[in-house]
Design a protein around this motif. Sequence first.
Motif, PDB file in Angstrom:
ATOM      1  N   ALA A 211       0.831  -1.205   0.000  1.00 42.48           N
ATOM      2  CA  ALA A 211       0.000   0.000   0.000  1.00 42.48           C
ATOM      3  C   ALA A 211       0.867   1.258   0.000  1.00 42.48           C
ATOM      4  CB  ALA A 211      -0.929  -0.008   1.210  1.00 42.48           C
ATOM      5  N   GLY A 212       1.930   1.234   0.795  1.00 46.17           N
ATOM      6  CA  GLY A 212       2.822   2.379   0.848  1.00 46.17           C
ATOM      7  C   GLY A 212       3.460   2.666  -0.497  1.00 46.17           C
ATOM      8  N   GLN A 213       3.830   1.614  -1.197  1.00 53.91           N
ATOM      9  CA  GLN A 213       4.461   1.790  -2.507  1.00 53.91           C
ATOM     10  C   GLN A 213       3.456   2.190  -3.586  1.00 53.91           C
ATOM     11  OE1 GLN A 213       7.224  -1.417  -3.535  1.00 53.91           O
ATOM     12  NE2 GLN A 213       7.884  -1.559  -1.405  1.00 53.91           N
ATOM     13  N   ARG A 214       2.175   2.110  -3.243  1.00 51.82           N
ATOM     14  CA  ARG A 214       1.132   2.632  -4.139  1.00 51.82           C
ATOM     15  C   ARG A 214       0.835   4.111  -3.832  1.00 51.82           C
ATOM     16  NH1 ARG A 214      -3.859   0.884  -3.665  1.00 51.82           N
ATOM     17  NH2 ARG A 214      -4.362   1.366  -5.835  1.00 51.82           N
ATOM     18  N   GLY A 215       1.613   4.680  -2.918  1.00 49.97           N
ATOM     19  CA  GLY A 215       1.450   6.091  -2.602  1.00 49.97           C
ATOM     20  C   GLY A 215       0.536   6.390  -1.442  1.00 49.97           C
TER      21      GLY A 215
ATOM     22  N   ALA B 148      -2.848 -10.170   1.698  1.00 48.33           N
ATOM     23  CA  ALA B 148      -2.289  -8.826   1.909  1.00 48.33           C
ATOM     24  C   ALA B 148      -2.237  -8.041   0.605  1.00 48.33           C
ATOM     25  CB  ALA B 148      -0.894  -8.932   2.517  1.00 48.33           C
ATOM     26  N   ALA B 149      -1.814  -8.722  -0.466  1.00 48.91           N
ATOM     27  CA  ALA B 149      -1.731  -8.046  -1.769  1.00 48.91           C
ATOM     28  C   ALA B 149      -3.111  -7.631  -2.270  1.00 48.91           C
ATOM     29  CB  ALA B 149      -1.052  -8.967  -2.787  1.00 48.91           C
ATOM     30  N   ALA B 150      -4.096  -8.507  -2.085  1.00 50.65           N
ATOM     31  CA  ALA B 150      -5.461  -8.188  -2.514  1.00 50.65           C
ATOM     32  C   ALA B 150      -5.997  -6.974  -1.756  1.00 50.65           C
ATOM     33  CB  ALA B 150      -6.371  -9.388  -2.306  1.00 50.65           C
ATOM     34  N   CYS B 151      -5.741  -6.946  -0.457  1.00 49.09           N
ATOM     35  CA  CYS B 151      -6.188  -5.844   0.381  1.00 49.09           C
ATOM     36  C   CYS B 151      -5.485  -4.546   0.002  1.00 49.09           C
ATOM     37  CB  CYS B 151      -5.952  -6.171   1.844  1.00 49.09           C
ATOM     38  SG  CYS B 151      -6.412  -4.855   2.987  1.00 49.09           S
ATOM     39  N   ALA B 152      -4.167  -4.627  -0.191  1.00 49.42           N
ATOM     40  CA  ALA B 152      -3.377  -3.418  -0.496  1.00 49.42           C
ATOM     41  C   ALA B 152      -3.851  -2.724  -1.761  1.00 49.42           C
ATOM     42  CB  ALA B 152      -1.901  -3.788  -0.610  1.00 49.42           C
ATOM     43  N   GLU B 153      -4.323  -3.492  -2.733  1.00 48.02           N
ATOM     44  CA  GLU B 153      -4.825  -2.911  -3.986  1.00 48.02           C
ATOM     45  C   GLU B 153      -6.070  -2.067  -3.746  1.00 48.02           C
ATOM     46  OE1 GLU B 153      -3.484  -3.016  -7.163  1.00 48.02           O
ATOM     47  OE2 GLU B 153      -1.781  -3.760  -6.007  1.00 48.02           O
ATOM     48  N   ALA B 154      -6.767  -2.338  -2.633  1.00 50.97           N
ATOM     49  CA  ALA B 154      -8.028  -1.634  -2.360  1.00 50.97           C
ATOM     50  C   ALA B 154      -7.853  -0.457  -1.405  1.00 50.97           C
ATOM     51  CB  ALA B 154      -9.038  -2.614  -1.766  1.00 50.97           C
ATOM     52  N   LEU B 155      -6.632  -0.272  -0.872  1.00 53.55           N
ATOM     53  CA  LEU B 155      -6.423   0.797   0.107  1.00 53.55           C
ATOM     54  C   LEU B 155      -6.135   2.129  -0.565  1.00 53.55           C
ATOM     55  CD1 LEU B 155      -4.297  -1.093   2.804  1.00 53.55           C
ATOM     56  CD2 LEU B 155      -6.762  -0.727   2.727  1.00 53.55           C
TER      57      LEU B 155
END
Length: 403
Positions: free
Chosen positions: A25-29, A396-403
């Motif tokens: 999530a952090g690396q997605r900004g 975790a990856a699935a969740c991070a895409e939605a944050l």
Amino acid sequence: MSRPRHFDAIIIGAGAAGLFCAARAGQRGRSVALIDHAETIGEKIRISGGGRCNFTNIGAGPANYLSQNLHFCRSALSRFTPQDFIALVTKHRIAFHEKTLGQLFCDGSSQQIIDMLLDECARGGVQLLHPLRVERVVRDDVHATFHVGTSGGELHAPRLVIATGGLSIPATGATAFGYEVAKQFGIPVTPLTPGLVPLALDAPELERYGMLSGVSFDAIATCDDSKAHFREAALLTHRGLSGPAVLKISNYWKPGAMVHFDLLPDCDADAWLAELRGRKGAAPAFAKALAAHLPQRLADAWAHAHAPEGGAKAVAQWTRSELDNVAAQLKRWSLRPSGTLGYKKAEVTLGGVDTRALSQQTMEARAVPGLHFIGEVVDVTGWLGGYNFQWAWASAAACAEAL
């Protein structure tokens, strides 16, 4: 940290799932606060795989998991595969090897995986806050914001991720916190039991086999009321049964049920005994012949317990019914465990946050917008051998895409 802090997402629990979700999530900004109550981050990762972290299994797929909703894990596992995690491990130049049955381990130590996850979090600008105790979680429905009160002040975010794991191995800091948050928000939790756990035997069986503590044998393990079967090593202990085959079948065992072992997985027991019975000249004693397939100490104890006249009667003198009976028991040696060794010895927790209340795409609670559950706290439990880590990474990856 005295004044309120605002983030895009707050993640509670800096284990495998929490660290990976925060990093992605952090690396997605996204601005991310990752909270943990422990002094040392990633303790369960550190002790896993005998200190070498069995970080995934190359064959991981939906069939390797248990849940009351068997199809739930399919989406996340298909979107983030073992190969995706292997690529990250390779990028960080962590040497690894395949042990058996697709299980991947670090050549060095588990600390390499922890360091990799912390480095990925740093790259994403994640604020890792620990040791920090969460004292309350409140949702402001008007502003669609979560307020997380901690021992260091209050945090605010529109999205809250619970990655606090299960009840297994309490020495690593495991608590029921995640289940309590679910219940606080009216999200059902399926029954919880220890998983991937050694099984205890009662006094009569221990009297017969307890002196064999440390003896390992190759077998196919099954149990009543389940089609599951696992061929791996089983281990006799001073408390009962352990080893990979037993830990795997423990996920399917129910109190009162029997566990069964095929002690001759590569052999037709009827044909083998018939051949022994028909040998010309002095045939070996049954226990000695059985030691060609089992460790000698187990062969001796098993023959004494199950062969005619405690193994003293020569195989050549066995009746047809005696031969049939021993053959059947060799292929289905049945023991009735008295229970498990509990969460202290369990590698995972079976059950958890009911997946029917979550989106399989985002891990978000359907009835509570912005609240997500990932990893072991969810009712998805993998087999022994890297599968539970792969669920941690994938959810975790699935969740991070939605944050």
